[in-house]
Design an enzyme around this catalytic site. Structure first.
Site, PDB file in Angstrom:
ATOM      1  N   GLU A  47     -37.550  24.273  12.166  1.00 11.90           N
ATOM      2  CA  GLU A  47     -38.474  23.367  12.444  1.00 11.90           C
ATOM      3  C   GLU A  47     -38.575  22.614  11.180  1.00 11.90           C
ATOM      4  O   GLU A  47     -39.479  23.225  10.223  1.00 11.90           O
ATOM      5  CB  GLU A  47     -39.818  23.807  13.019  1.00 11.90           C
ATOM      6  CG  GLU A  47     -40.772  22.757  13.510  1.00 11.90           C
ATOM      7  CD  GLU A  47     -42.244  23.279  13.775  1.00 11.90           C
ATOM      8  OE1 GLU A  47     -42.493  24.444  13.351  1.00 11.90           O
ATOM      9  OE2 GLU A  47     -42.886  22.371  14.013  1.00 11.90           O
ATOM     10  N   ASP A  72     -41.598  23.339   5.202  1.00 10.72           N
ATOM     11  CA  ASP A  72     -42.705  22.115   4.904  1.00 10.72           C
ATOM     12  C   ASP A  72     -42.989  22.089   3.484  1.00 10.72           C
ATOM     13  O   ASP A  72     -42.847  23.402   2.935  1.00 10.72           O
ATOM     14  CB  ASP A  72     -43.962  22.399   5.674  1.00 10.72           C
ATOM     15  CG  ASP A  72     -44.836  20.884   5.784  1.00 10.72           C
ATOM     16  OD1 ASP A  72     -44.891  20.283   7.008  1.00 10.72           O
ATOM     17  OD2 ASP A  72     -45.255  20.557   4.860  1.00 10.72           O
ATOM     18  N   ASP A 121     -43.575  12.397  10.154  1.00 10.45           N
ATOM     19  CA  ASP A 121     -44.105  11.292  10.038  1.00 10.45           C
ATOM     20  C   ASP A 121     -43.437   9.912  10.123  1.00 10.45           C
ATOM     21  O   ASP A 121     -42.302   9.769   9.734  1.00 10.45           O
ATOM     22  CB  ASP A 121     -44.336  11.154   8.151  1.00 10.45           C
ATOM     23  CG  ASP A 121     -45.547  12.278   7.979  1.00 10.45           C
ATOM     24  OD1 ASP A 121     -46.570  12.400   8.613  1.00 10.45           O
ATOM     25  OD2 ASP A 121     -45.240  12.813   6.854  1.00 10.45           O
ATOM     26  N   ASP A 157     -44.812  10.806  18.793  1.00  9.86           N
ATOM     27  CA  ASP A 157     -45.716   9.798  19.749  1.00  9.86           C
ATOM     28  C   ASP A 157     -45.218   8.533  19.194  1.00  9.86           C
ATOM     29  O   ASP A 157     -45.678   7.657  19.868  1.00  9.86           O
ATOM     30  CB  ASP A 157     -47.171  10.451  19.361  1.00  9.86           C
ATOM     31  CG  ASP A 157     -47.332   9.539  17.740  1.00  9.86           C
ATOM     32  OD1 ASP A 157     -46.643  10.340  17.033  1.00  9.86           O
ATOM     33  OD2 ASP A 157     -48.121   8.858  17.559  1.00  9.86           O
TER      34      ASP A 157
HETATM   35  C1  LIG Z   1     -47.591  14.465  10.879  1.00  9.66           C
HETATM   36  S1  LIG Z   1     -47.359  16.077  10.141  1.00  9.66           S
HETATM   37  C2  LIG Z   1     -46.661  16.822  11.298  1.00  9.66           C
HETATM   38  C3  LIG Z   1     -46.604  18.337  11.187  1.00  9.66           C
HETATM   39  C4  LIG Z   1     -46.246  19.332  12.549  1.00  9.66           C
HETATM   40  N1  LIG Z   1     -44.655  19.106  12.835  1.00  9.66           N
HETATM   41  C5  LIG Z   1     -47.074  18.812  13.843  1.00  9.66           C
HETATM   42  O1  LIG Z   1     -46.693  18.391  14.712  1.00  9.66           O
HETATM   43  O2  LIG Z   1     -48.359  19.301  13.904  1.00  9.66           O
HETATM   44  C6  LIG Z   1     -46.100  15.860   9.131  1.00  9.66           C
HETATM   45  C7  LIG Z   1     -45.708  17.090   8.123  1.00  9.66           C
HETATM   46  O3  LIG Z   1     -44.396  16.730   7.396  1.00  9.66           O
HETATM   47  C8  LIG Z   1     -44.501  17.284   6.197  1.00  9.66           C
HETATM   48  N2  LIG Z   1     -43.417  16.393   5.245  1.00  9.66           N
HETATM   49  C9  LIG Z   1     -43.372  15.238   5.396  1.00  9.66           C
HETATM   50  N3  LIG Z   1     -42.205  14.858   4.701  1.00  9.66           N
HETATM   51  C10 LIG Z   1     -41.573  15.847   4.297  1.00  9.66           C
HETATM   52  C11 LIG Z   1     -40.376  16.261   3.529  1.00  9.66           C
HETATM   53  N4  LIG Z   1     -39.742  15.265   3.076  1.00  9.66           N
HETATM   54  N5  LIG Z   1     -40.253  17.539   3.432  1.00  9.66           N
HETATM   55  C12 LIG Z   1     -41.060  18.653   3.885  1.00  9.66           C
HETATM   56  N6  LIG Z   1     -42.130  18.102   4.676  1.00  9.66           N
HETATM   57  C13 LIG Z   1     -42.279  16.970   4.809  1.00  9.66           C
HETATM   58  C14 LIG Z   1     -45.863  17.115   5.765  1.00  9.66           C
HETATM   59  O4  LIG Z   1     -46.223  18.078   4.792  1.00  9.66           O
HETATM   60  C15 LIG Z   1     -46.549  17.363   7.092  1.00  9.66           C
HETATM   61  O5  LIG Z   1     -47.058  18.581   7.226  1.00  9.66           O
END
Ligand SMILES: C[S@@+](CC[C@H](N)C(=O)[O-])C[C@H]1O[C@@H](n2cnc3c(N)ncnc32)[C@H](O)[C@@H]1O
Length: 220
Positions: A47, A72, A121, A157
């Site tokens: 994941e 993450d 994101d 979303d």
């Molecule tokens: C919008 S949150 C979604 C988290 C989770 N998947 C959820 O649905 O609750 C985006 C996550 O992506 C991580 N993230 C963003 N870019 C990343 C990257 N290049 N490598 C690792 N983690 C990343 C951020 O730290 C954050 O925890």
């Protein structure tokens, strides 16, 4: 830095299910997840950008004979999933603290059976396109890491990220693409096993439908 964060980082340093810089396995795990960490030969699911790891632990509970790794960059987020897994004896779970960009330092070619991207994101600005986790450079990397029959699954979303991803996929040779713009009204809805992340709760409360797609890369 907030005290709670520091406390979580200290606990992460001791947690047996978190692989992060400074730990022995961090530099030695590539190609050896089953042998050195899980000590079985079960399929491996990732994941990516897992945040609190709700999918990682949720799927690990549903599929005890598969191995799940949440990735993450943020230690205070993976702390949550890792702590839950330890408290609930989910031995088929690990968390890796690194950037998705560095995955090939940790996984060998064809080491992975499935990749989940859950509400990554969306990065809607054009200038950020390279950072979207479905940018072609990431998809090329996922193709190398997945086994020939491996699946990539995206739940989001975001209309803009979903449309972008469907567009990018036209550049790739893929098979068995299935998608929906409204997962909860779709025959595909069982695939998410009723797991909803905190982010998803916020998005659906705002009235967004949940988009979902899955595919396999073409056999070479
Ligand atoms: C919008 S949150 C979604 C988290 C989770 N998947 C959820 O649905 O609750 C985006 C996550 O992506 C991580 N993230 C963003 N870019 C990343 C990257 N290049 N490598 C690792 N983690 C990343 C951020 O730290 C954050 O925890």
């Amino acid at each position: 830095m907030a005290r709670k964060k520091l406390q979580r980082f200290a606990e992460n340093a001791k947690a047996s299910n978190i692989i992060e810089p400074g730990k022995e396995l961090f530099d030695q795990i590539k190609g050896k997840w089953n042998e050195r960490y899980f000590q079985n030969s079960n399929p491996i699911s990732l994941e990516l950008a897992c945040g609190r790891g709700e999918y990682t632990v949720g799927l690990a509970h549903v599929y005890p004979n598969q191995n799940f790794i949440g990735v993450d960059i943020k230690g205070d987020r993976i702390w949550k999933g890792a702590t839950f897994a330890l408290e609930n004896n989910l031995f088929n779970v690990a968390f890796l603290r690194t950037k998705v960009q560095s995955l090939e330092d940790f996984f060998d070619v064809a080491e992975v059976d499935e990749i989940w991207l859950i509400h990554p994101d969306p990065r809607p600005k054009n200038v950020d396109a390279r950072r979207r986790l479905t940018n072609p450079r990431f998809l090329e990397m996922y193709r190398r890491l997945l086994k020939p029959d491996g699946w990539l699954k995206l739940k989001t979303d975001s209309d803009s990220l979903f449309d972008y991803t469907l567009g990018v996929l036209q550049q790739f040779s893929i098979r068995n693409l299935m998608w929906t713009r409204d997962l909860y009204q779709s025959p595909l809805q069982d695939e998410h096993h009723q797991i909803k992340t905190k982010y998803e709760g916020v998005f659906t409360a705002e009235g967004h439908t949940i988009k979902y797609l899955k595919f396999q890369f073409a056999l070479l």
